[in-house]
Design an enzyme around this catalytic site. Structure first.
Site, PDB file in Angstrom:
ATOM      1  N   VAL A 290       0.818  -1.228   0.000  1.00 41.62           N
ATOM      2  CA  VAL A 290       0.000   0.000   0.000  1.00 41.62           C
ATOM      3  C   VAL A 290       0.849   1.274   0.000  1.00 41.62           C
ATOM      4  O   VAL A 290       0.334   2.367  -0.220  1.00 41.62           O
ATOM      5  CB  VAL A 290      -0.978   0.066   1.199  1.00 41.62           C
ATOM      6  CG1 VAL A 290      -1.995  -1.051   1.129  1.00 41.62           C
ATOM      7  CG2 VAL A 290      -0.250   0.055   2.528  1.00 41.62           C
TER       8      VAL A 290
ATOM      9  N   LYS B  47      13.707  -1.581   9.773  1.00 40.09           N
ATOM     10  CA  LYS B  47      12.770  -2.544   9.176  1.00 40.09           C
ATOM     11  C   LYS B  47      13.054  -3.834   9.946  1.00 40.09           C
ATOM     12  O   LYS B  47      13.950  -4.613   9.569  1.00 40.09           O
ATOM     13  CB  LYS B  47      13.051  -2.676   7.675  1.00 40.09           C
ATOM     14  CG  LYS B  47      12.252  -3.752   6.964  1.00 40.09           C
ATOM     15  CD  LYS B  47      10.924  -3.260   6.426  1.00 40.09           C
ATOM     16  CE  LYS B  47      10.153  -4.390   5.751  1.00 40.09           C
ATOM     17  NZ  LYS B  47       8.832  -3.980   5.259  1.00 40.09           N
TER      18      LYS B  47
ATOM     19  N   SER C 148      10.669  -9.908   4.795  1.00 37.43           N
ATOM     20  CA  SER C 148      10.518 -11.201   4.098  1.00 37.43           C
ATOM     21  C   SER C 148      10.510 -10.869   2.614  1.00 37.43           C
ATOM     22  O   SER C 148       9.753 -10.010   2.164  1.00 37.43           O
ATOM     23  CB  SER C 148       9.244 -11.920   4.542  1.00 37.43           C
ATOM     24  OG  SER C 148       8.089 -11.184   4.234  1.00 37.43           O
TER      25      SER C 148
ATOM     26  N   ASP D  16      13.405  -2.106   1.277  1.00 39.70           N
ATOM     27  CA  ASP D  16      12.588  -1.153   2.043  1.00 39.70           C
ATOM     28  C   ASP D  16      13.478  -0.317   2.959  1.00 39.70           C
ATOM     29  O   ASP D  16      13.349   0.913   3.034  1.00 39.70           O
ATOM     30  CB  ASP D  16      11.539  -1.896   2.882  1.00 39.70           C
ATOM     31  CG  ASP D  16      10.432  -2.483   2.026  1.00 39.70           C
ATOM     32  OD1 ASP D  16      10.539  -2.417   0.798  1.00 39.70           O
ATOM     33  OD2 ASP D  16       9.452  -3.010   2.600  1.00 39.70           O
TER      34      ASP D  16
ATOM     35  N   ALA E 109       5.821  -5.111   8.197  1.00 37.12           N
ATOM     36  CA  ALA E 109       5.820  -5.866   6.925  1.00 37.12           C
ATOM     37  C   ALA E 109       4.377  -6.281   6.727  1.00 37.12           C
ATOM     38  O   ALA E 109       3.744  -6.786   7.664  1.00 37.12           O
ATOM     39  CB  ALA E 109       6.733  -7.073   7.013  1.00 37.12           C
ATOM     40  N   GLY E 110       3.832  -6.026   5.535  1.00 39.49           N
ATOM     41  CA  GLY E 110       2.414  -6.304   5.322  1.00 39.49           C
ATOM     42  C   GLY E 110       1.571  -5.465   6.271  1.00 39.49           C
ATOM     43  O   GLY E 110       1.935  -4.331   6.602  1.00 39.49           O
TER      44      GLY E 110
ATOM     45  N   PRO F 153       0.337  12.257  -2.297  1.00 40.94           N
ATOM     46  CA  PRO F 153      -0.078  12.194  -3.701  1.00 40.94           C
ATOM     47  C   PRO F 153       0.507  11.007  -4.464  1.00 40.94           C
ATOM     48  O   PRO F 153       1.602  10.542  -4.149  1.00 40.94           O
ATOM     49  CB  PRO F 153       0.474  13.499  -4.280  1.00 40.94           C
ATOM     50  CG  PRO F 153       1.628  13.845  -3.412  1.00 40.94           C
ATOM     51  CD  PRO F 153       1.272  13.364  -2.039  1.00 40.94           C
TER      52      PRO F 153
HETATM   53  N1  LIG Z   1       2.698   7.895  -3.609  1.00 43.25           N
HETATM   54  C1  LIG Z   1       3.003   7.023  -4.562  1.00 43.25           C
HETATM   55  N2  LIG Z   1       3.069   7.423  -5.864  1.00 43.25           N
HETATM   56  C2  LIG Z   1       3.363   6.537  -6.851  1.00 43.25           C
HETATM   57  N3  LIG Z   1       3.613   5.229  -6.641  1.00 43.25           N
HETATM   58  C3  LIG Z   1       3.563   4.778  -5.384  1.00 43.25           C
HETATM   59  C4  LIG Z   1       3.272   5.640  -4.273  1.00 43.25           C
HETATM   60  N4  LIG Z   1       3.286   4.897  -3.147  1.00 43.25           N
HETATM   61  C5  LIG Z   1       3.575   3.631  -3.520  1.00 43.25           C
HETATM   62  N5  LIG Z   1       3.735   3.559  -4.859  1.00 43.25           N
HETATM   63  C6  LIG Z   1       4.038   2.341  -5.662  1.00 43.25           C
HETATM   64  O1  LIG Z   1       3.616   1.208  -4.937  1.00 43.25           O
HETATM   65  C7  LIG Z   1       4.718   0.332  -4.746  1.00 43.25           C
HETATM   66  C8  LIG Z   1       4.573  -0.314  -3.372  1.00 43.25           C
HETATM   67  O2  LIG Z   1       4.824   0.654  -2.396  1.00 43.25           O
HETATM   68  P1  LIG Z   1       5.663   0.274  -1.100  1.00 43.25           P
HETATM   69  O3  LIG Z   1       6.827  -0.580  -1.465  1.00 43.25           O
HETATM   70  O4  LIG Z   1       5.952   1.523  -0.359  1.00 43.25           O
HETATM   71  O5  LIG Z   1       4.582  -0.629  -0.322  1.00 43.25           O
HETATM   72  P2  LIG Z   1       4.728  -1.334   1.084  1.00 43.25           P
HETATM   73  O6  LIG Z   1       3.443  -1.158   1.790  1.00 43.25           O
HETATM   74  O7  LIG Z   1       5.938  -0.837   1.748  1.00 43.25           O
HETATM   75  O8  LIG Z   1       4.914  -2.870   0.682  1.00 43.25           O
HETATM   76  P3  LIG Z   1       5.531  -4.080   1.566  1.00 43.25           P
HETATM   77  O9  LIG Z   1       4.392  -4.676   2.299  1.00 43.25           O
HETATM   78  O10 LIG Z   1       6.097  -4.999   0.519  1.00 43.25           O
HETATM   79  O11 LIG Z   1       6.581  -3.517   2.471  1.00 43.25           O
HETATM   80  C9  LIG Z   1       5.982   1.209  -4.912  1.00 43.25           C
HETATM   81  O12 LIG Z   1       7.069   0.469  -5.342  1.00 43.25           O
HETATM   82  C10 LIG Z   1       5.532   2.194  -5.944  1.00 43.25           C
HETATM   83  O13 LIG Z   1       5.678   1.628  -7.224  1.00 43.25           O
HETATM   84  C1  LIG Z   2       6.418 -10.214   0.741  1.00 40.48           C
HETATM   85  C2  LIG Z   2       5.723  -8.912   1.113  1.00 40.48           C
HETATM   86  N1  LIG Z   2       6.278  -7.850   0.331  1.00 40.48           N
HETATM   87  C3  LIG Z   2       5.831  -8.595   2.614  1.00 40.48           C
HETATM   88  N2  LIG Z   2       7.230  -8.485   2.963  1.00 40.48           N
HETATM   89  C4  LIG Z   2       5.175  -9.641   3.491  1.00 40.48           C
HETATM   90  C5  LIG Z   2       3.684  -9.610   3.412  1.00 40.48           C
HETATM   91  C6  LIG Z   2       3.057 -10.683   4.254  1.00 40.48           C
HETATM   92  C7  LIG Z   2       1.571 -10.717   4.131  1.00 40.48           C
HETATM   93  C8  LIG Z   2       0.966 -11.869   4.835  1.00 40.48           C
HETATM   94  C9  LIG Z   2      -0.549 -11.829   4.744  1.00 40.48           C
HETATM   95  O1  LIG Z   2      -1.166 -10.864   5.196  1.00 40.48           O
HETATM   96  O2  LIG Z   2      -1.120 -12.736   4.146  1.00 40.48           O
HETATM   97 MG   LIG Z   3       7.620  -1.835   2.364  1.00 40.37          MG
END
Ligand SMILES: Nc1ncnc2c1ncn2[C@@H]1O[C@H](COP(=O)(O)OP(=O)(O)OP(=O)(O)O)[C@@H](O)[C@H]1O
Ligand SMILES: C[C@H](N)[C@H](N)CCCCCC(=O)O
Ligand SMILES: [Mg+2]
Length: 238
Positions: A14, A38, A42, A55, A117-118, A205
């Site tokens: 997200v 972090k 995973s 991350d 994470a997640g 944004p």
């Molecule tokens: N504000 C934004 N504008 C444009 N793209 C974005 C934005 N936020 C996130 N994204 C897109 O969504 C992808 C996933 O975002 P991010 O890696 O921050 O998610 P996360 O919640 O940290 O995921 P994880 O659970 O794997 O740690 C980014 O690589 C990017 O491509």
């Molecule tokens: C691999 C991914 N990018 C995250 N590091 C881990 C997300 C775990 C989600 C597990 C779940 O909610 O089913």
């Molecule tokens: Mg992340």
């Protein structure tokens, strides 16, 4: 001792890392010493024989620091629920190890941004969830949410669960907010702020950018121009 925040999300992907790195960058631009963590990765990468958390690297870019081992105590290869990734490697995620690393970092910085994470209910070890880790670290949480359909339900589920578990919810960030919101996105922040019982910390944004570092810089540039951003940071760490 650093002021800390635990950045969680309504789901994986997200935008927790983008939001965490952006917050780190905003604080750094204000002249603060910002640390990042972090605790559990995973789906880490291997580079030059070393395990890497992308991350954590993105957050370190925002904070303008070099990562140390304390920033990423558990680097697990399989991109799965962390409890499973750990089990596959015969590792047990130990909250004590994470807390000691956290405390060493907290002694060094003004602010410490910790990315989960997640989402909040992701399993870590033996029935312990991500929410338990936030609790163990004594950190309040901020919830990163999507702007599109389904986000109200996911966000309320997250904030209600968090509060039931005794966590302090600093608020919600609606990320990837479109330049021209459709009706769904136009209503989402209002519905979330009125129903979640949590503050709407901000809308980040949706930006263009050729990689995540460029996206973080672009989001921070946009937020820096908005007077609400100072309020967001005060609410998050006050
Ligand atoms: N504000 C934004 N504008 C444009 N793209 C974005 C934005 N936020 C996130 N994204 C897109 O969504 C992808 C996933 O975002 P991010 O890696 O921050 O998610 P996360 O919640 O940290 O995921 P994880 O659970 O794997 O740690 C980014 O690589 C990017 O491509
Ligand atoms: C691999 C991914 N990018 C995250 N590091 C881990 C997300 C775990 C989600 C597990 C779940 O909610 O089913
Ligand atoms: Mg992340």
């Amino acid at each position: 001792m650093a002021k800390g925040i635990f950045i969680t999300g309504t789901d994986t992907g997200v935008g927790k890392s983008i939001a965490s790195a952006t917050i780190a960058l905003l604080l750094r631009r204000q002249g603060h010493k910002v640390g990042v963590m972090k605790p559990v990765t995973s789906g880490c990468l291997e580079r030059d024989g070393k395990r890497i958390s992308e991350d954590a690297e993105l957050m370190a870019f925002g904070a303008g620091i070099e990562l140390t081992p304390d920033c990423t105590p558990y680097l697990l290869m399989a991109p799965l629920a962390p409890s499973i990734s750990a089990e596959k490697e015969g590792v047990r995620i130990d909250f004590g190890v994470i807390k000691e690393a956290y405390q060493r970092l907290a002694a060094e910085f003004d602010y410490l941004i910790v990315e989960g994470a997640g989402g909040l209910m992701v399993p870590l070890a033996g029935g312990l969830l991500m929410s338990d880790l936030a609790q163990h670290l004594g950190l309040p949480i901020a919830v990163v949410a999507r702007p599109n359909l389904g986000t109200v339900n996911h966000t309320l589920l997250t904030t209600f669960s968090a509060r039931n578990l005794g966590l302090v919810v600093k608020g919600v960030i609606v990320n990837r907010y479109p330049e021209e919101p459709d009706e769904v996105s136009a209503y989402a922040p209002h519905l979330i702020s009125s129903l979640s019982g949590a503050l709407l910390l901000g809308t980040f944004p949706e930006v263009a950018g050729e990689d995540d570092r460029a996206r973080v810089s672009a989001v921070a540039d946009r937020l820096e121009r908005e007077p609400e951003t100072a309020i967001m940071l005060r609410e998050m760490f006050g």
